[in-house]
Design an enzyme around this catalytic site. Structure first.
Site, mmCIF file in Angstrom:
data_model
loop_
_atom_site.group_PDB
_atom_site.id
_atom_site.type_symbol
_atom_site.label_atom_id
_atom_site.label_comp_id
_atom_site.label_asym_id
_atom_site.label_seq_id
_atom_site.Cartn_x
_atom_site.Cartn_y
_atom_site.Cartn_z
ATOM 1 N N HIS A 124 -9.623 93.688 34.889
ATOM 2 C CA HIS A 124 -10.939 93.756 34.245
ATOM 3 C C HIS A 124 -10.908 94.671 33.019
ATOM 4 O O HIS A 124 -11.350 94.297 31.935
ATOM 5 C CB HIS A 124 -12.015 94.254 35.217
ATOM 6 C CG HIS A 124 -13.266 94.684 34.496
ATOM 7 N ND1 HIS A 124 -14.196 93.780 34.022
ATOM 8 C CD2 HIS A 124 -13.693 95.910 34.098
ATOM 9 C CE1 HIS A 124 -15.155 94.440 33.387
ATOM 10 N NE2 HIS A 124 -14.879 95.724 33.407
ATOM 11 N N HIS A 129 -11.982 94.525 28.343
ATOM 12 C CA HIS A 129 -12.463 95.498 27.355
ATOM 13 C C HIS A 129 -11.556 95.683 26.139
ATOM 14 O O HIS A 129 -12.051 95.911 25.037
ATOM 15 C CB HIS A 129 -12.637 96.872 28.008
ATOM 16 C CG HIS A 129 -13.808 96.963 28.940
ATOM 17 N ND1 HIS A 129 -15.098 97.123 28.483
ATOM 18 C CD2 HIS A 129 -13.902 96.925 30.292
ATOM 19 C CE1 HIS A 129 -15.926 97.183 29.527
ATOM 20 N NE2 HIS A 129 -15.231 97.061 30.636
ATOM 21 N N GLU A 170 -20.703 95.046 29.075
ATOM 22 C CA GLU A 170 -20.233 94.347 30.278
ATOM 23 C C GLU A 170 -20.664 92.881 30.358
ATOM 24 O O GLU A 170 -19.883 92.023 30.749
ATOM 25 C CB GLU A 170 -20.682 95.074 31.556
ATOM 26 C CG GLU A 170 -20.015 96.426 31.781
ATOM 27 C CD GLU A 170 -18.502 96.356 32.046
ATOM 28 O OE1 GLU A 170 -17.939 95.255 32.170
ATOM 29 O OE2 GLU A 170 -17.895 97.451 32.094
ATOM 30 N N SER A 189 -13.608 88.798 32.325
ATOM 31 C CA SER A 189 -12.634 88.903 33.419
ATOM 32 C C SER A 189 -13.059 88.126 34.658
ATOM 33 O O SER A 189 -12.403 88.198 35.687
ATOM 34 C CB SER A 189 -12.398 90.385 33.772
ATOM 35 O OG SER A 189 -13.584 90.973 34.270
HETATM 36 CO CO CO Z 1 -16.023 97.220 32.538
#
Ligand code: CO
Ligand code: PHE
Length: 253
Positions: A124, A129, A170, A189
């Protein structure tokens, strides 16, 4: 909350060694399977900035070496990756961002968590990111967010600022010439929520609205029922530039 990482060796800033040699071949293979699954979805659902950045990274074969990626990232936008054992306290997190350091969890999920995991793991954090940290405007915005986090701590308003992170960094969507696309790391993700966020008829997709975001509670363990759509990273930067102090005061009433 109980956290599953090993915090015993973490420094005062919660950083650890990535200890890359310790990953097993099974872990590299699981990472590769996660990467392959998401890569099939990306052309249809991800924003162009993310797609462009991942192409410049050698991250598809095995869990990346953070030090190698940091070399590329430093040149591009001045950011670094720091390895961490998992979620870290607000102050440590904001301080890292305010110094252009992005904390990435070192451990990988278990095979039975292939489809879903609540806590962030290396897949993730890295896949979701890191690519957008190569985009100069996004990178500057996240740095400003870090400074804004330290300020929100002083103003006892982290709860509100965290909602901004949730609905942008997010789970954010962005308008592109080809249609609405995902840029949020929690979407990038996720095998299920990435298509869901972009094309399922169920959820609301609202234009970015700072005050509404800060008034919107979220659940961390299910698909979002509301997404907020930005026009561009410049738009996000512009909307979040004003001093939040009066807004926080209003939200607390
Ligand atoms: Co995150
Ligand atoms: N403008 C915000 C403040 O005054 C700081 C901030 C910038 C927060 C960018 C998030 C993103 O607190």
């Amino acid at each position: 909350m109980s956290l599953r990482g090993d915090y015993s060796r973490a420094g005062s800033d919660f950083s650890v060694e990535q200890d890359w040699e310790k990953y097993t071949s099974e872990e590299h293979a699981l990472y590769r399977r996660l990467f392959e699954r998401q890569s099939k979805l990306v052309p249809r659902y991800a924003c162009p900035e993310w797609i462009e950045a991942i192409a410049g990274l050698d991250a598809s074969r095995e869990i990346p070496k953070f030090g190698e990626v940091t070399k590329q990232l430093k040149k591009a936008t001045g950011w670094e990756i720091v390895a961490v054992p998992g979620l870290i306290p607000d102050e440590a997190f904001f301080t890292h961002l305010a110094n252009r350091r992005f904390p990435v969890t070192v451990w990988l999920r278990k095979p039975e968590e292939f489809d879903y995991i609540v806590e962030p793991d290396v897949f993730h954090d890295f896949f979701g990111h890191v690519p957008l940290l190569f985009d100069p405007v996004y990178a500057d915005h996240l740095y400003e967010y870090g400074k804004g986090g330290l300020k929100a701590m002083r103003l006892d308003a982290v709860k509100f600022l965290a909602r901004l992170y949730w609905f942008t960094i997010e789970f954010g969507l962005i308008r592109t010439p080809a249609g609405t696309r995902a840029y949020g790391a929690g979407l990038m993700s996720s095998g299920g929520e990435l298509p869901h966020s972009v094309e399922d008829p169920g959820p609301k997709r609202l234009p970015f609205d700072l005050e509404r975001i800060m008034r919107t509670e979220y659940l961390i363990d299910r698909y979002q029922d509301t997404y907020f759509v930005i026009d561009s990273f410049e738009h996000l930067m512009r909307e979040t530039a004003p001093d939040f102090t009066p807004l926080y005061a209003r939200l607390k009433k």
